[in-house]
Design an enzyme around this catalytic site. Structure first.
Site, PDB file in Angstrom:
ATOM      1  N   ARG A 158       0.859  -1.199   0.000  1.00 52.57           N
ATOM      2  CA  ARG A 158       0.000   0.000   0.000  1.00 52.57           C
ATOM      3  C   ARG A 158       0.883   1.232   0.000  1.00 52.57           C
ATOM      4  O   ARG A 158       0.612   2.204  -0.686  1.00 52.57           O
ATOM      5  CB  ARG A 158      -0.949  -0.034   1.185  1.00 52.57           C
ATOM      6  CG  ARG A 158      -2.217  -0.840   0.959  1.00 52.57           C
ATOM      7  CD  ARG A 158      -1.995  -2.231   0.408  1.00 52.57           C
ATOM      8  NE  ARG A 158      -3.209  -3.000   0.277  1.00 52.57           N
ATOM      9  CZ  ARG A 158      -3.713  -3.806   1.226  1.00 52.57           C
ATOM     10  NH1 ARG A 158      -3.063  -3.994   2.361  1.00 52.57           N
ATOM     11  NH2 ARG A 158      -4.826  -4.460   0.999  1.00 52.57           N
ATOM     12  N   ASP A 187      -0.340  -7.112  -3.751  1.00 52.12           N
ATOM     13  CA  ASP A 187      -1.736  -6.773  -3.426  1.00 52.12           C
ATOM     14  C   ASP A 187      -2.346  -6.030  -4.606  1.00 52.12           C
ATOM     15  O   ASP A 187      -1.728  -5.910  -5.665  1.00 52.12           O
ATOM     16  CB  ASP A 187      -1.816  -5.964  -2.124  1.00 52.12           C
ATOM     17  CG  ASP A 187      -3.088  -6.294  -1.346  1.00 52.12           C
ATOM     18  OD1 ASP A 187      -4.175  -6.129  -1.911  1.00 52.12           O
ATOM     19  OD2 ASP A 187      -2.989  -6.729  -0.186  1.00 52.12           O
ATOM     20  N   HIS A 257      -6.967  -9.981  -3.822  1.00 56.51           N
ATOM     21  CA  HIS A 257      -5.886  -8.989  -3.662  1.00 56.51           C
ATOM     22  C   HIS A 257      -4.825  -9.149  -4.755  1.00 56.51           C
ATOM     23  O   HIS A 257      -3.638  -9.132  -4.501  1.00 56.51           O
ATOM     24  CB  HIS A 257      -5.252  -9.114  -2.267  1.00 56.51           C
ATOM     25  CG  HIS A 257      -6.153  -8.607  -1.180  1.00 56.51           C
ATOM     26  ND1 HIS A 257      -6.423  -7.273  -0.994  1.00 56.51           N
ATOM     27  CD2 HIS A 257      -6.859  -9.261  -0.213  1.00 56.51           C
ATOM     28  CE1 HIS A 257      -7.255  -7.124   0.046  1.00 56.51           C
ATOM     29  NE2 HIS A 257      -7.532  -8.310   0.525  1.00 56.51           N
ATOM     30  N   ASP A 320      -7.391 -14.258   2.108  1.00 56.05           N
ATOM     31  CA  ASP A 320      -8.410 -13.425   2.752  1.00 56.05           C
ATOM     32  C   ASP A 320      -9.213 -12.648   1.710  1.00 56.05           C
ATOM     33  O   ASP A 320      -8.796 -12.493   0.563  1.00 56.05           O
ATOM     34  CB  ASP A 320      -7.744 -12.418   3.708  1.00 56.05           C
ATOM     35  CG  ASP A 320      -6.767 -11.502   2.975  1.00 56.05           C
ATOM     36  OD1 ASP A 320      -6.115 -11.974   2.034  1.00 56.05           O
ATOM     37  OD2 ASP A 320      -6.680 -10.312   3.335  1.00 56.05           O
ATOM     38  N   GLU A 321     -10.344 -12.163   2.126  1.00 56.65           N
ATOM     39  CA  GLU A 321     -11.131 -11.160   1.403  1.00 56.65           C
ATOM     40  C   GLU A 321     -11.180 -11.431  -0.097  1.00 56.65           C
ATOM     41  O   GLU A 321     -10.737 -10.624  -0.910  1.00 56.65           O
ATOM     42  CB  GLU A 321     -10.525  -9.767   1.682  1.00 56.65           C
ATOM     43  CG  GLU A 321     -10.585  -9.420   3.159  1.00 56.65           C
ATOM     44  CD  GLU A 321      -9.948  -8.082   3.493  1.00 56.65           C
ATOM     45  OE1 GLU A 321     -10.470  -7.394   4.381  1.00 56.65           O
ATOM     46  OE2 GLU A 321      -8.917  -7.721   2.889  1.00 56.65           O
ATOM     47  N   TYR A 418      -3.707  -5.296  15.537  1.00 60.72           N
ATOM     48  CA  TYR A 418      -3.478  -4.525  14.317  1.00 60.72           C
ATOM     49  C   TYR A 418      -2.862  -3.185  14.734  1.00 60.72           C
ATOM     50  O   TYR A 418      -3.541  -2.319  15.291  1.00 60.72           O
ATOM     51  CB  TYR A 418      -4.774  -4.357  13.517  1.00 60.72           C
ATOM     52  CG  TYR A 418      -4.969  -5.473  12.491  1.00 60.72           C
ATOM     53  CD1 TYR A 418      -4.557  -6.777  12.783  1.00 60.72           C
ATOM     54  CD2 TYR A 418      -5.525  -5.235  11.238  1.00 60.72           C
ATOM     55  CE1 TYR A 418      -4.706  -7.804  11.853  1.00 60.72           C
ATOM     56  CE2 TYR A 418      -5.687  -6.256  10.301  1.00 60.72           C
ATOM     57  CZ  TYR A 418      -5.271  -7.535  10.620  1.00 60.72           C
ATOM     58  OH  TYR A 418      -5.422  -8.548   9.702  1.00 60.72           O
ATOM     59  N   THR A 470      -0.420  -0.629   5.567  1.00 60.93           N
ATOM     60  CA  THR A 470       0.121   0.722   5.370  1.00 60.93           C
ATOM     61  C   THR A 470      -0.702   1.592   4.412  1.00 60.93           C
ATOM     62  O   THR A 470      -0.163   2.469   3.747  1.00 60.93           O
ATOM     63  CB  THR A 470       1.582   0.636   4.879  1.00 60.93           C
ATOM     64  OG1 THR A 470       1.613  -0.087   3.644  1.00 60.93           O
ATOM     65  CG2 THR A 470       2.468  -0.041   5.889  1.00 60.93           C
ATOM     66  N   GLU A 471      -2.015   1.369   4.364  1.00 63.43           N
ATOM     67  CA  GLU A 471      -2.840   2.269   3.543  1.00 63.43           C
ATOM     68  C   GLU A 471      -2.591   3.728   3.921  1.00 63.43           C
ATOM     69  O   GLU A 471      -2.495   4.604   3.049  1.00 63.43           O
ATOM     70  CB  GLU A 471      -4.333   1.971   3.745  1.00 63.43           C
ATOM     71  CG  GLU A 471      -4.828   0.687   3.119  1.00 63.43           C
ATOM     72  CD  GLU A 471      -4.781  -0.484   4.076  1.00 63.43           C
ATOM     73  OE1 GLU A 471      -3.958  -0.450   5.032  1.00 63.43           O
ATOM     74  OE2 GLU A 471      -5.549  -1.449   3.891  1.00 63.43           O
TER      75      GLU A 471
HETATM   76  C1  ACM Z   1      -6.462  -8.850   6.488  1.00 68.30           C
HETATM   77  O1  ACM Z   1      -6.338  -7.937   7.310  1.00 68.30           O
HETATM   78  N1  ACM Z   1      -7.205  -8.693   5.397  1.00 68.30           N
HETATM   79  C2  ACM Z   1      -5.823 -10.124   6.684  1.00 68.30           C
END
Ligand code: ACM
Ligand code: ZN
Length: 533
Positions: A158, A187, A257, A320-321, A418, A470-471
């Site tokens: 990011r 990503d 991602h 993920d996601e 986090y 790190t967005e």
């Molecule tokens: C995550 O924070 N998407 C693993």
């Protein structure tokens, strides 16, 4: 006339550091006098111990200005020396034992890594500041980590960070006794690892045309942004970490991602694109097509090069996601589902099970190459084999459920691990962060092993890790601000048995750790030292 003589500066060590040693037992003897003439001995011919000795000498010079020479020795007379020794009779692989008498300081470990952690403890015991002599009280100091997996994560996608910044992050980890760096390299917003077989991954996928300001605002800065690590740079970083007993676990997130890769090779997606390296944050519907053999070939080819670069036993494959709307509409994905005879179950859609199949293919490939996979806890929702290690991020419950099913687990719950989240609920004078409120105290009090986890499942909890996405983190001082001093709290829970933890005592020990942060010029959140949040 009175002759003016310079008064020698003398300081005194304190072994009550972070993480606290398991035992500090005084010995009836005079102090050891550490001065410029003190030698650092190490076993002749042992490269790891030679490097350990050089690092100890450097640390002492950094902190006190005293320059100690190192010396290879074959046997015994260590009078007046700091002596680094291997002791195969010690029980813990990473444990250390420091024995200080008026004659010598012996730092022993079963392994060179254990000796290194003893070195870190000694280093943190010494007050920061120029001195002529440090008095080390006679004592035996022992420590060994509770968990074998003591991690930090860093997202270099990011925002992209230089080799020097990554190395400093590794230095910070070493100071805190940590041993795994989970390095997020690919990503939607960029592809950061050179892959020789697919040069467009970094030529095209390494760059985005602009970045949204803040939390997905309508404003895009329009500034081309990117970068990547060459394979040579990656080897250098891996070596740098290994010298500090830190294993780097690379993450190539799949099948979601992946927009940066899709931009470079649109044929790997269900629709064929066009795609654009993303300048927003979050989750997109565009993921790898699981219906094309070419996609699996691509993933395996990429992993071939990743395996060559990273000696780690673990490779993180994300998972993920990963929305499956494209798969629902893609004739090739649907054909794959049919050909494999995949059907929906009460709990899982056919597409979820397709992700399970896809992941299993990758897992099989990596297993054949002597590797093991780590994946995010979404993998528990798609029939994955119990040899996959699960990273529990959507809270700690998925991890506990994974352990019950026989998976090894690493605990990285958003709350409180986090570190891209705020450290306070009073956020107005804070650098922008994701949200949330993970205070120093919350981190300190986190217990990775659920109280009701049966005894025979507890060994599945390998350890804990904090994640740094790190967005909103654009520069190195901001990374440091987010992790310091929370890493100190994390280190203590990674090292100490729960009954030894004491937050007030930790807070009393923290200022001397912070003296070291200051000495190296690292940015940290000073308010966390004085008030609760
Ligand atoms: C995550 O924070 N998407 C693993
Ligand atoms: Zn598809």
């Amino acid at each position: 006339m009175v002759a003016v003589t310079a008064v020698a500066q003398v300081s005194r060590a304190d072994y009550r550091v972070v993480p606290l040693p398991d035992g500090i037992n005084g010995i009836k003897d005079n102090d050891f006098k550490l001065k410029e003439s003190t030698l650092v001995d190490y076993p002749a011919g042992n490269r790891d111990m030679e490097r350990n000795a050089a690092m100890l000498s450097q640390y002492i010079e950094d902190l006190t200005g005293l320059h100690l020479s190192t010396r290879p020795v074959n046997t015994g007379n260590n009078y007046g020396c700091i002596s680094l020794q291997l002791d195969p009779k010690m029980t813990s692989d990473e444990g250390y034992r420091i024995t200080v008498t008026s004659r010598s300081v012996i730092i022993a470990g079963k392994t060179a890594a254990g000796v290194f952690y003893g070195i870190q403890t000694l280093r943190k015991s010494i007050p920061v500041g120029k001195t002529d002599q440090v008095l080390l009280p006679a004592a035996q100091v022992v420590g060994s980590p509770r968990f074998g997996y003591r991690g930090m994560h860093l997202d270099c996608v990011r925002h992209f960070f230089s080799v020097e910044t990554v190395k400093r992050y590794i230095d910070i980890m070493a100071l805190h006794g940590m041993n795994r760096l989970h390095w997020h390299l690919t990503d939607d917003q960029g592809w950061r690892i050179e892959i020789k077989k697919y040069p467009r991954l970094t030529e095209v996928g390494g760059w985005r045309n602009g970045t949204t300001l803040g939390h997905n605002s309508p404003v895009n800065d329009g500034i081309r942004y990117g970068g990547f690590y060459t394979q040579e740079e990656i080897r250098d970083i891996v070596r740098y970490a290994a010298d500090r007993y830190i294993t780097i676990i690379p993450e190539v997130d799949m099948p979601g991602h992946m927009v940066a890769a899709l931009t470079a090779y649109p044929q790997l997606g269900c629709t064929g694109g066009p795609y654009e390296v993303w300048g927003m944050w979050g989750v997109t519907d565009d993921i790898l097509c699981a219906g094309k053999d070419e996609t699996l070939r691509f993933v395996k080819d990429v992993l071939d090069e990743v395996i060559e670069l990273f000696p780690s036993q673990y490779i993180h494959i994300g998972g993920d996601e990963s929305p499956r709307v494209r798969w629902q509409e893609c004739p090739l994905c649907q054909r794959r589902i049919k050909d494999l005879g995949i059907t929906a179950s009460a709990k899982q859609s056919a597409e979820a099970r397709l992700q399970g199949w896809f992941t299993s293919q990758v897992q099989l490939y990596l297993t054949q190459h002597g590797k093991r996979i780590i994946g995010w806890d979404e993998l528990l929702d798609c029939d994955i084999d119990s040899t996959a290690t699960i990273m529990s991020w959507r809270g700690a419950d998925p991890g506990a459920q994974g352990a019950m099913k026989g998976h090894d687990v690493i605990m990285t719950p958003v709350d409180p691990l986090y570190f891209d989240y705020y450290q306070t609920d009073k956020t107005w004078n804070e650098p922008i962060a994701f949200g949330g409120c993970n205070t120093l105290r919350k981190v300190y009090d986190f217990e990775p092993v659920a109280a009701d986890l049966p005894a025979d499942k507890r060994q599945h909890i390998l350890g804990a890790q904090a994640n740094v996405w790190t967005e909103y983190i654009t520069c190195e001082p901001q990374i440091q601000y987010q992790v310091l001093p929370r890493m100190a709290a994390l280190a203590e829970l990674q090292w100490l048995q729960p009954e030894m933890k004491d937050y007030q005592d930790f807070k009393a020990r923290l200022p001397r750790m912070v003296d070291i942060y200051k000495h190296y010029g690292w940015t940290y959140r000073a308010k966390s030292l004085i008030i609760e949040n």
